[in-house]
Scaffold this active site. Structure first.
Site, PDB file in Angstrom:
ATOM      1  N   GLU A 247     -10.012   7.790   4.045  1.00 53.69           N
ATOM      2  CA  GLU A 247      -9.059   7.134   4.835  1.00 53.69           C
ATOM      3  C   GLU A 247      -8.855   8.001   6.332  1.00 53.69           C
ATOM      4  O   GLU A 247      -9.921   8.229   6.676  1.00 53.69           O
ATOM      5  CB  GLU A 247      -7.599   7.152   4.082  1.00 53.69           C
ATOM      6  CG  GLU A 247      -7.886   6.405   2.924  1.00 53.69           C
ATOM      7  CD  GLU A 247      -6.469   6.184   2.273  1.00 53.69           C
ATOM      8  OE1 GLU A 247      -5.589   6.236   2.819  1.00 53.69           O
ATOM      9  OE2 GLU A 247      -6.420   6.097   0.938  1.00 53.69           O
TER      10      GLU A 247
ATOM     11  N   ASP B 225       1.054  -1.075   0.129  1.00 57.45           N
ATOM     12  CA  ASP B 225      -0.097   0.000   0.031  1.00 57.45           C
ATOM     13  C   ASP B 225       0.768   1.294  -0.053  1.00 57.45           C
ATOM     14  O   ASP B 225       1.916   1.054   0.444  1.00 57.45           O
ATOM     15  CB  ASP B 225      -0.870   0.115   1.265  1.00 57.45           C
ATOM     16  CG  ASP B 225      -2.190   0.971   0.835  1.00 57.45           C
ATOM     17  OD1 ASP B 225      -2.343   1.677  -0.040  1.00 57.45           O
ATOM     18  OD2 ASP B 225      -3.222   0.580   1.773  1.00 57.45           O
TER      19      ASP B 225
HETATM   20  C1  BGC Z   1      -5.147   2.922   0.378  1.00 58.89           C
HETATM   21  C2  BGC Z   1      -5.560   1.707  -0.653  1.00 58.89           C
HETATM   22  C3  BGC Z   1      -5.358   2.204  -2.160  1.00 58.89           C
HETATM   23  C4  BGC Z   1      -4.019   2.937  -2.398  1.00 58.89           C
HETATM   24  C5  BGC Z   1      -3.949   3.262  -3.854  1.00 58.89           C
HETATM   25  C6  BGC Z   1      -4.038   3.785   0.010  1.00 58.89           C
HETATM   26  O1  BGC Z   1      -3.974   4.772   0.484  1.00 58.89           O
HETATM   27  O2  BGC Z   1      -5.033   2.503   1.652  1.00 58.89           O
HETATM   28  O3  BGC Z   1      -6.769   1.475  -0.182  1.00 58.89           O
HETATM   29  O4  BGC Z   1      -5.542   1.435  -2.877  1.00 58.89           O
HETATM   30  O5  BGC Z   1      -4.051   3.810  -1.570  1.00 58.89           O
HETATM   31  O6  BGC Z   1      -4.671   4.497  -3.804  1.00 58.89           O
HETATM   32  C1  BGC Z   2      -3.513   9.401  -3.047  1.00 59.40           C
HETATM   33  C2  BGC Z   2      -4.406   8.141  -2.766  1.00 59.40           C
HETATM   34  C3  BGC Z   2      -3.752   7.475  -1.428  1.00 59.40           C
HETATM   35  C4  BGC Z   2      -3.328   8.322  -0.524  1.00 59.40           C
HETATM   36  C5  BGC Z   2      -2.473   7.873   0.434  1.00 59.40           C
HETATM   37  C6  BGC Z   2      -3.366   9.941  -1.836  1.00 59.40           C
HETATM   38  O1  BGC Z   2      -2.221  11.152  -2.340  1.00 59.40           O
HETATM   39  O2  BGC Z   2      -4.307   9.980  -4.002  1.00 59.40           O
HETATM   40  O3  BGC Z   2      -4.488   7.326  -3.673  1.00 59.40           O
HETATM   41  O4  BGC Z   2      -4.558   6.558  -1.108  1.00 59.40           O
HETATM   42  O5  BGC Z   2      -2.524   9.553  -0.971  1.00 59.40           O
HETATM   43  O6  BGC Z   2      -2.168   8.633   1.774  1.00 59.40           O
END
Ligand code: BGC
Ligand code: BGC
Length: 839
Positions: free
Chosen positions: A520, A320
């Protein structure tokens, strides 16, 4: 200025990870306790031979390239050509040309460009088609015009595995229309604490629903294992995520620690994995979170011994977003431990180049064995071959590619609308006020009534789902529009009035309100109180009721929240979750049809327990203790008695004490915070503007939007002086730092800042991060209010420990500087974002 979410200053989470392990639980799994499984795919010796042959022709550099995934915002096709990268992803905020409105054609063109680079055999390279992954987590949600299905929490309420299969299949088709072949879905988390900002990504708090859905989801996306549909051109590669324990973290903290037994990890958090593996899921994403203090990206016993060996997973494990950097001893650009633990492809969005270089070095030195690297590459190549990528040709030449009409295809939208109908849960129906008569005069109010962004939630066009406008949703319908269409068709009268004011008195009001989009950690909250410091929605409902108008409340949210006051104030209350693009599905159920019959009854049942107080978290089925307000499985139907006695309005905690993401606003520091002025090492604390002191800086109140809502700081003494916002207890902004979160200040520059002006944070004794920004500030317009921000990352690079900030914002400068500041906090939106280093 928009300041994100709610602060994550959870005092209880300040303990170092190593102190957290309860009892004698460890983070080492016992594989023999886990189900012994085998790959469901029939053995394919020819394919395996082909993998081996290709592997034997690859250089070590090519192999390392395969195990590195960068983000499209930071990787060019030339980078892919040069470094032979095996994969790219489009993160939630990453789009072709940096435009979230990019068209299907632009996505296809971008996919072609990367593909061509990966197939370029100049310099004697092997052609290995690249995989392009994206978060299609409620439909192909990054594309303007795509069908947006309800977020998973709503689909959990539907209890309909076949619906899930169809949704997954439709999503795969929309992905294929844009030339993409891999989604980071489904999420198989079993969220146990609804304070978690990702609760809505989970189908249920109960493993039975997640287990029931895993197979149809994987089959819908990938096709059926061992059939011709498997990974056929209408299907995509699926990713079961986040392995393992993401939904079980302490206090629902995102990227937190699941302090649970191995049995609970397996039976609760892990329930979706055996069915997903039996359906042949080809990728598994390792979780950001920890299990009993150990980061999952470093847990060899679970990734390798359990998942790959015991459960027979022969696809690949993807990491991740820079999660490798959170393993003790690792950084984002250097982490052999994660590879050795079993992560096959590292998600190194903006850090791929440094990561590539150190990984190559570690393979050359033997710290990562060639055997381990070969295993990782074998798994990736195996999946690429199973998906037919070597024969598929350019993305634009593949079936469905470029067919923009498939985005928001009427069939998919009809399916999404059905999903909305099935997801609605009726909590209260006093006097049987629902269903409504479409011939009546219906007032539709609330800030969620006509806002497709709000009804769609996070992971919608942008990562957080914020900052969107109606024109971003060309093939979508708001809840208001759905009601208006049906009421007007039946000869009734529908009026939209967000603030609930009206000229002609309506027969009934539908008030649509709820949480604003988040994703998130930005959605993590300290209690399950709904908007603890903002009662505007409650007041709107109460006002309409006082005027004698019956109110039907439609609540948009990513989780059950404590809304007893709102439920008491309304006649009917519907949990609508985050329905997505087809708001018409709400009207389908709330309204009778033109003949006066019920066309669609409520069928949704809670897949999460609903809290009785704002303090009741976690609350889960079978947990014991105080029962929930509405139990798992609750949901009324028409014809049932929907009357509720008044619910308890005691929130169970002090709502006003819940901290926000602002350190200073409305003319004062946040509750418990202090402003420190410091000149020549003699700190003084200032409570009010105008206080006299001797710290080299004067502080007076000035007006921005309201009287004296800002403070002016004038640096008077020779030499350096500083202002600092001191937190009541250390703030943990490590997750925010890892994302795109900014320190944001709304300010007016009133004198040209000296080049030495710096922003800083402090993290305890002799711990700080200082970033000089004077030269950049000097270029900004003077004497006007604006928001100015610096990425939190800059402080981390400057040496701060972002997990324990005693001062999350400070400014130091020299005599002559003068600034007025009305807001300080963290967030994601700002007029001006400064760079870590002066360009
Ligand atoms: C998330 C994932 C996601 C990834 C890509 C991460 O921050 O935890 O669920 O697939 O970003 O965007
Ligand atoms: C991205 C997401 C990712 C996240 C992680 C963002 O900048 O666009 O895809 O999940 O950062 O912290």
């Amino acid at each position: 200025m928009v300041i994100g979410g709610v602060a994550s200053a959870a005092a209880a989470a300040q303990q170092p990870e190593s102190d957290r392990v309860p009892g004698n639980e460890t983070a080492r799994a016992h594989p023999e306790l886990w189900p012994a499984l085998q790959s469901p795919l029939a053995p394919d010796p020819a394919l395996e031979r082909r993998v081996r042959q290709l592997l034997s022709r690859m250089t070590v550099e090519e192999k390392v390239g395969q195990v590195v995934q960068g983000d499209i915002a930071s990787v060019t096709p030339d980078d892919v050509r040069k470094y032979r990268l095996g994969s790219v992803l489009a993160g939630g905020n990453s789009d072709p040309g940096n435009d979230y409105r990019a068209t299907a054609a632009q996505w296809v063109a971008l996919a072609d460009a990367y593909y061509d680079a990966s197939m370029d055999i100049g310099g004697g390279h092997n052609a290995i088609p690249l995989l392009f992954g994206i978060d299609a987590v409620h439909g192909h949600n990054n594309l303007v015009g795509a069908t947006l299905f309800p977020h998973n929490i709503g689909l959990g309420a539907a209890r309909d595995p076949e619906l899930l299969r169809e949704i997954a299949a439709a999503t795969a088709v929309e992905l294929r229309a844009t030339g993409l072949d891999w989604t980071f879905a489904p999420t198989l988390a079993v969220p146990r604490d609804d304070r978690w900002g990702r609760t809505y990504e989970g189908y249920s708090e109960h493993p039975e629903i997640v287990a029931l859905y895993a197979e149809p989801l994987v089959e819908g996306l990938q096709g059926k294992a061992n059939s011709r549909s498997f990974l056929s051109p209408e299907h995509v590669i699926a990713t079961a995520k986040h392995f393992l324990g993401d939904g079980g973290t302490y206090e629902g903290r995102d990227q937190g620690d699941a302090r649970i037994s191995e049995q609970e990890l397996r039976d609760m958090q892990g329930a979706g994995y055996p069915p997903a593996l039996k359906a042949g899921v080809q990728a598994v994403m390792a979780s950001f979170s920890s299990w009993n203090g150990t980061r999952m990206h470093g847990n060899e016993s679970l990734l390798t011994e359990v998942l790959k060996k015991r459960m027979g997973f022969d696809g690949f494990v993807v990491g991740d977003w820079n999660a490798q950097g959170q393993i003790p001893g690792c950084t984002n650009t250097d982490c052999p431990a994660a590879v050795n633990a079993g992560v096959d492809m590292m998600m190194t969005p903006d850090t791929w180049k440094g990561y590539y270089e150190t990984t190559l070095k570690h393979v050359q030195s033997g710290r990562i064995s060639m055997q381990r690297l070969d295993d990782a590459v074998t798994r990736i190549l195996r999946v690429k071959m199973r998906a037919g990528l070597f024969e598929a040709g350019r993305p634009s030449r593949r079936p469905l590619a470029g067919n923009a009409a498939l985005l928001g295809d009427p069939k998919h939208r009809a399916l999404a609308r059905r999903a909305v109908r099935e997801s609605l849960v009726l909590l209260k129906n006093q006097g049987g006020i629902l269903p409504l008569d479409p011939k009546a005069s219906v007032l539709v109010a609330g800030d969620g009534a006509d806002d497709i962004g709000k009804q769609s939630g996070g992971w919608t066009l942008t990562w957080q789902g914020t900052g969107l406008k109606a024109s971003d949703f060309p093939r979508a319908q708001s809840i208001w529009s759905g009601i208006a269409e049906q009421v007007r068709a039946a000869g009734g009268k529908a009026t939209l009035s967000v603030d609930g004011k009206y000229s002609a008195r309506p027969d009934v009001a539908v008030v649509v309100f709820g949480e604003d989009p988040y994703a998130e950690f930005q959605g993590d909250i300290k209690s399950v109180a709904y908007k603890p410091n903002n009662t505007a929605d409650l007041e709107l409902i109460k006002r309409l009721k006082q005027e004698g108008i019956p109110v039907v409340a439609v609540f948009l949210s990513g989780r059950p929240l404590w809304v007893n006051r709102e439920i008491n104030a309304s006649d009917a209350f519907v949990a609508a979750w985050l329905p997505g693009s087809e708001g018409g599905g709400v009207a389908d159920v709330l309204l009778r049809d033109r003949q006066g019959k019920v066309a669609h009854d409520f069928t949704g049942k809670l897949s999460y327990s609903w809290p009785r107080s704002a303090a009741q978290s976690p609350v889960n089925a079978g947990q014991g203790g105080t029962p929930p307000q509405f139990a798992y499985g609750y949901g009324l139907k028409y014809g049932q008695d929907g009357n509720l006695a008044a619910l308890d309005e005691d929130p169970g905690l002090d709502l006003s004490a819940l901290q926000s993401a602002r350190y200073f606003e409305k003319g004062g520091v946040a509750k418990g915070w202090r402003l420190r002025l410091d000149h020549a090492g003699a700190p003084v604390y200032v409570e009010r503007a105008g206080d006299t002191h001797d710290a080299g800086i004067t502080v007076v109140a000035v007006d921005h939007k309201a009287q004296e809502d800002a403070w002016r700081y004038a640096w008077k003494a020779p030499g350096i002086s500083s202002i600092a916002f001191v937190a009541p207890e250390p703030l943990d902004l490590s997750r925010e730092t890892n994302g795109d979160v900014l320190l944001v200040m709304t300010m007016r520059i009133e004198a040209t800042p000296a080049a030495d002006t710096a922003l800083f944070v402090e993290c305890g004794d002799k711990c700080a991060g200082r970033v000089a920004v004077g030269a950049q500030l000097a270029k900004l317009p003077a004497n006007q209010w604006m928001s100015v921000a610096l990425p939190l990352k800059c402080f981390a690079s400057a040496g701060a420990n972002m997990a324990s900030l005693t001062v999350p914002a400070g400014i130091e400068s020299l005599q002559g500087n003068q600034l007025a500041i009305s807001e300080v906090g963290y967030g994601t939106v700002s007029d001006h974002v400064l760079a870590c280093e002066a360009p």
